[in-house]
Design a protein around this motif. Structure first.
Motif, mmCIF file in Angstrom:
data_model
loop_
_atom_site.group_PDB
_atom_site.id
_atom_site.type_symbol
_atom_site.label_atom_id
_atom_site.label_comp_id
_atom_site.label_asym_id
_atom_site.label_seq_id
_atom_site.Cartn_x
_atom_site.Cartn_y
_atom_site.Cartn_z
ATOM 1 N N LEU A 87 4.900 4.327 2.945
ATOM 2 C CA LEU A 87 5.668 3.481 2.047
ATOM 3 C C LEU A 87 6.034 4.195 0.756
ATOM 4 O O LEU A 87 6.734 3.646 -0.085
ATOM 5 C CB LEU A 87 4.868 2.206 1.717
ATOM 6 N N GLY A 88 5.525 5.438 0.594
ATOM 7 C CA GLY A 88 5.764 6.190 -0.627
ATOM 8 C C GLY A 88 4.760 5.812 -1.704
ATOM 9 O O GLY A 88 3.973 4.864 -1.550
ATOM 10 N N SER A 89 4.744 6.571 -2.773
ATOM 11 C CA SER A 89 3.871 6.319 -3.934
ATOM 12 C C SER A 89 2.392 6.264 -3.565
ATOM 13 O O SER A 89 1.619 5.532 -4.194
ATOM 14 C CB SER A 89 4.289 5.039 -4.666
ATOM 15 N N GLY A 90 1.993 6.998 -2.503
ATOM 16 C CA GLY A 90 0.582 7.072 -2.141
ATOM 17 C C GLY A 90 0.055 5.911 -1.325
ATOM 18 O O GLY A 90 -1.153 5.694 -1.260
ATOM 19 N N ILE A 91 0.941 5.162 -0.664
ATOM 20 C CA ILE A 91 0.525 4.011 0.148
ATOM 21 C C ILE A 91 1.157 4.127 1.533
ATOM 22 O O ILE A 91 2.331 4.463 1.671
ATOM 23 C CB ILE A 91 0.943 2.672 -0.500
ATOM 24 N N LYS A 92 0.347 3.843 2.560
ATOM 25 C CA LYS A 92 0.871 3.777 3.924
ATOM 26 C C LYS A 92 0.292 2.538 4.594
ATOM 27 O O LYS A 92 -0.751 2.019 4.184
ATOM 28 C CB LYS A 92 0.548 5.043 4.709
ATOM 29 N N ARG A 93 0.981 2.033 5.620
ATOM 30 C CA ARG A 93 0.517 0.816 6.298
ATOM 31 C C ARG A 93 0.640 0.947 7.799
ATOM 32 O O ARG A 93 1.423 1.745 8.321
ATOM 33 C CB ARG A 93 1.252 -0.418 5.799
ATOM 34 N N LYS A 94 -0.163 0.111 8.455
ATOM 35 C CA LYS A 94 -0.164 0.038 9.910
ATOM 36 C C LYS A 94 -0.428 -1.420 10.282
ATOM 37 O O LYS A 94 -1.432 -2.004 9.866
ATOM 38 C CB LYS A 94 -1.274 0.922 10.462
ATOM 39 N N ILE A 95 0.492 -2.020 11.034
ATOM 40 C CA ILE A 95 0.281 -3.402 11.487
ATOM 41 C C ILE A 95 -0.795 -3.383 12.558
ATOM 42 O O ILE A 95 -0.707 -2.644 13.533
ATOM 43 C CB ILE A 95 1.589 -4.017 12.021
ATOM 44 N N VAL A 96 -1.820 -4.208 12.356
ATOM 45 C CA VAL A 96 -2.956 -4.274 13.278
ATOM 46 C C VAL A 96 -2.673 -5.261 14.407
ATOM 47 O O VAL A 96 -3.024 -5.028 15.550
ATOM 48 C CB VAL A 96 -4.241 -4.675 12.516
ATOM 49 N N GLY A 97 -2.041 -6.367 14.071
ATOM 50 C CA GLY A 97 -1.715 -7.377 15.073
ATOM 51 C C GLY A 97 -1.064 -8.574 14.412
ATOM 52 O O GLY A 97 -1.132 -8.736 13.198
ATOM 53 N N HIS A 98 -0.412 -9.402 15.238
ATOM 54 C CA HIS A 98 0.247 -10.584 14.674
ATOM 55 C C HIS A 98 0.546 -11.615 15.749
ATOM 56 O O HIS A 98 0.642 -11.303 16.943
ATOM 57 C CB HIS A 98 1.543 -10.189 13.963
#
Length: 116
Positions: free
Chosen positions: A15-26
């Motif tokens: 995501l930039g600025s030192g942040i990343k994400r991963k969707i675990v489930g939904h």
């Protein structure tokens, strides 16, 4: 989304600025998302119009703010931000991880993920 989630089968989204994400489930009504922060990375204060959110600290520590109240959160702690509550967090350690849970699911995250 499958009934099971195996982390190694899913890439982190930078995501930039030192942040990343991963969707675990939904499901339609619930979503879980890992967010990994570099030290001093900022999840800027914001509010959601339709989403309730809980941020659970999986690793590291954060200075979290909800509706103008700040608190240091460590592994096992959480913050609760009901819709319209302004909230944000700053990572106090490298590789600090939040498990963010949203109700209902964040369609904007899903649509972005589907187009990658």
């Amino acid at each position: 989304m499958s009934t099971f989630f195996q982390s190694q089968e899913h890439e982190w989204e930078d995501l930039g600025s030192g942040i990343k994400r991963k969707i675990v489930g939904h499901t339609d009504n619930l979503m879980a998302v890992h967010l990994c922060f570099d030290k001093n990375a900022v999840g800027h204060p914001h509010a959601h119009d339709i989403h309730d959110q809980i941020g659970y600290v999986v690793e590291g520590s954060f200075e979290a703010e909800v509706n103008g109240v700040k608190q240091i959160l460590k592994k096992g702690d959480a913050y609760i931000a009901q819709k319209h509550f302004v909230h944000g967090a700053v990572a106090l350690e490298n590789n600090s991880i939040l498990l963010d849970m949203f109700s209902p699911a964040r369609e904007d995250f899903l649509n972005k993920t589907l187009t990658l």
